[in-house]
Design an enzyme around this catalytic site. Structure first.
Site, PDB file in Angstrom:
ATOM      1  N   CYS A  15       0.813  -0.984   0.015  1.00 24.12           N
ATOM      2  CA  CYS A  15      -0.105  -0.366   0.085  1.00 24.12           C
ATOM      3  C   CYS A  15       1.112   1.284  -0.250  1.00 24.12           C
ATOM      4  O   CYS A  15       2.157   1.200  -0.350  1.00 24.12           O
ATOM      5  CB  CYS A  15      -0.861   0.124   1.164  1.00 24.12           C
ATOM      6  SG  CYS A  15      -0.294   0.372   3.123  1.00 24.12           S
ATOM      7  N   HIS A  44       6.046  -5.108   8.871  1.00 25.78           N
ATOM      8  CA  HIS A  44       4.616  -6.766   9.345  1.00 25.78           C
ATOM      9  C   HIS A  44       5.503  -7.289   8.220  1.00 25.78           C
ATOM     10  O   HIS A  44       4.559  -8.568   7.692  1.00 25.78           O
ATOM     11  CB  HIS A  44       4.008  -6.382   9.977  1.00 25.78           C
ATOM     12  CG  HIS A  44       3.813  -6.430  11.562  1.00 25.78           C
ATOM     13  ND1 HIS A  44       2.167  -5.278  11.978  1.00 25.78           N
ATOM     14  CD2 HIS A  44       4.073  -6.069  11.911  1.00 25.78           C
ATOM     15  CE1 HIS A  44       2.624  -5.301  13.275  1.00 25.78           C
ATOM     16  NE2 HIS A  44       4.235  -5.030  13.318  1.00 25.78           N
ATOM     17  N   HIS A  76       3.593   1.795  11.035  1.00 26.77           N
ATOM     18  CA  HIS A  76       2.412   1.884  12.175  1.00 26.77           C
ATOM     19  C   HIS A  76       2.729   3.242  13.012  1.00 26.77           C
ATOM     20  O   HIS A  76       0.855   3.426  13.864  1.00 26.77           O
ATOM     21  CB  HIS A  76       2.135   0.356  13.316  1.00 26.77           C
ATOM     22  CG  HIS A  76       2.740  -0.116  11.981  1.00 26.77           C
ATOM     23  ND1 HIS A  76       3.914  -1.811  11.962  1.00 26.77           N
ATOM     24  CD2 HIS A  76       1.543  -1.220  11.417  1.00 26.77           C
ATOM     25  CE1 HIS A  76       3.654  -2.144  11.680  1.00 26.77           C
ATOM     26  NE2 HIS A  76       2.226  -2.508  11.273  1.00 26.77           N
ATOM     27  N   HIS A 126      -1.236  -4.060  18.947  1.00 26.20           N
ATOM     28  CA  HIS A 126      -0.915  -3.930  17.963  1.00 26.20           C
ATOM     29  C   HIS A 126      -0.070  -2.691  17.573  1.00 26.20           C
ATOM     30  O   HIS A 126      -0.504  -1.682  18.045  1.00 26.20           O
ATOM     31  CB  HIS A 126      -2.060  -4.160  17.044  1.00 26.20           C
ATOM     32  CG  HIS A 126      -1.269  -3.729  15.708  1.00 26.20           C
ATOM     33  ND1 HIS A 126      -1.660  -2.704  14.598  1.00 26.20           N
ATOM     34  CD2 HIS A 126      -1.713  -4.569  14.969  1.00 26.20           C
ATOM     35  CE1 HIS A 126      -0.769  -3.064  13.650  1.00 26.20           C
ATOM     36  NE2 HIS A 126      -1.449  -4.044  13.320  1.00 26.20           N
ATOM     37  N   GLU A 128       0.232   0.044  15.564  1.00 26.45           N
ATOM     38  CA  GLU A 128      -1.021   1.085  15.524  1.00 26.45           C
ATOM     39  C   GLU A 128      -1.509   1.468  16.514  1.00 26.45           C
ATOM     40  O   GLU A 128      -1.982   2.624  16.857  1.00 26.45           O
ATOM     41  CB  GLU A 128      -1.490  -0.005  13.585  1.00 26.45           C
ATOM     42  CG  GLU A 128      -2.728   1.840  13.629  1.00 26.45           C
ATOM     43  CD  GLU A 128      -3.341   1.855  12.228  1.00 26.45           C
ATOM     44  OE1 GLU A 128      -4.398   2.269  12.260  1.00 26.45           O
ATOM     45  OE2 GLU A 128      -2.503   0.437  11.305  1.00 26.45           O
ATOM     46  N   THR A 164      -6.209   1.674  10.777  1.00 25.44           N
ATOM     47  CA  THR A 164      -6.732   1.372   9.259  1.00 25.44           C
ATOM     48  C   THR A 164      -6.598   0.467   8.504  1.00 25.44           C
ATOM     49  O   THR A 164      -7.295   0.422   7.591  1.00 25.44           O
ATOM     50  CB  THR A 164      -5.387   2.621   8.990  1.00 25.44           C
ATOM     51  OG1 THR A 164      -4.522   1.449   9.545  1.00 25.44           O
ATOM     52  CG2 THR A 164      -5.191   3.625   9.101  1.00 25.44           C
ATOM     53  N   CYS A 192      -8.542   2.714   6.174  1.00 23.29           N
ATOM     54  CA  CYS A 192      -7.865   2.963   4.457  1.00 23.29           C
ATOM     55  C   CYS A 192      -8.751   2.448   3.928  1.00 23.29           C
ATOM     56  O   CYS A 192      -9.355   0.917   3.986  1.00 23.29           O
ATOM     57  CB  CYS A 192      -6.472   2.604   4.486  1.00 23.29           C
ATOM     58  SG  CYS A 192      -5.441   2.861   3.202  1.00 23.29           S
TER      59      CYS A 192
END
Length: 282
Positions: A15, A44, A76, A126, A128, A164, A192
């Site tokens: 992305c 990741h 992230h 996580h 993020e 996201t 996203c």
């Protein structure tokens, strides 16, 4: 025997945010002298992280591990307090946080300062989500599903942001559950757009296949969600990190093979899988 059809989802692989982070890291490696570290894994993807390590960008798990040189903030993102600590330590900080993640952080900060009880829809722990949590001084609640809402001590004014790479379905279910309990629920849909496109393309392809391969790190949340989406419509779905994991037995009886890949999977890894499949089926 006729060779099976092999197709790649219309939207698959790296992305914008991951591409940007990799470009930032490459620029630092080409231009900076001295020690170079990423704060956590830049993305990741174990193979990419290993490649960066070999090029001289080493993974640090905390600011305290880095004594000097350049520190690259992972895609992230991190809590603002962590970034400030790195700057206070005199490190040269390169922020490779995905702009879409920064948008989530900004909304979470604004909601928190506006007096809302912030709810983050995402995976606790996580990177993020931890960064978003830091924008609320650690006061936000984290839920991964609607079922977890019933355990929250809900205030009258709730503000919602979302990791996201979550699914729109999960966000809707959480918001519906919150609407039953709070007087006001303000929602920022921060999923996203590339995530939605990737998930819909994977679902559409899987529905026409009798074998699906989902490529990406097992520590990648968005790749795990792609696997689940595909598995729901194509039971013969396998999550692999690279082409070496492909079992020829999977392919033996397949007529239509589909491939998708997580947001941290470079095109080269997709090409390797395609090449391996063609060798097996030729």
């Amino acid at each position: 025997m006729t060779s099976p059809s092999i197709r790649v989802a219309q939207h698959a692989g790296v992305c914008f945010g991951v591409k940007r982070a990799l470009e930032e890291a490459s620029k630092v490696l080409a231009e900076q002298d001295g020690s170079i570290h990423t704060l956590g894994e830049l993305i990741h993807n174990p193979r990419v992280v290993q490649d960066l390590e070999q090029q001289g960008a080493h993974v640090a798990h905390s600011v305290d591990e880095v004594k000097d040189g350049t520190l690259i903030i992972r895609a992230h993102g991190v809590a603002p307090q962590v970034k400030q600590a790195a700057e206070d330590a005199g490190l040269h900080v390169v922020d490779a946080t995905c702009p879409f993640v920064k948008r989530v952080q900004d909304h979470a900060r604004s909601l928190y300062k506006g007096g809302y009880q912030v709810v983050i829809v995402g995976e606790a722990g996580h990177p993020e989500v931890e960064g978003i949590l830091g924008c609320t001084d650690g006061k936000a609640c984290i839920v991964s599903s609607a079922q977890e809402v019933e355990f929250l001590d809900i205030s009258s004014r709730v503000g919602v942001v979302v990791q996201t790479t979550q699914t729109s379905k999960n966000l809707r279910e959480v918001v519906d559950a919150l609407l039953l309990r709070a007087r006001e629920v303000r929602v920022f849909d921060t999923i996203c757009s590339a995530t939605n496109e990737r998930q819909e393309a994977a679902r559409a392809l899987a529905a026409t296949c009798d074998l699906m391969l989902v490529i990406g790190g097992r520590n990648s949340g968005n790749t795990r969600r792609l696997f689940q989406i595909c598995h729901d419509v194509c039971p013969c779905t396998y999550h692999i990190e690279d082409a070496r994991e492909i079992d020829p037995k999977w392919v033996a009886c397949a007529s239509n093979i589909g491939i998708t890949a997580g947001a941290s999977t470079p095109q080269g890894q997709i090409d390797d899988v395609l090449s391996t499949l063609k060798q097996i089926t030729s």
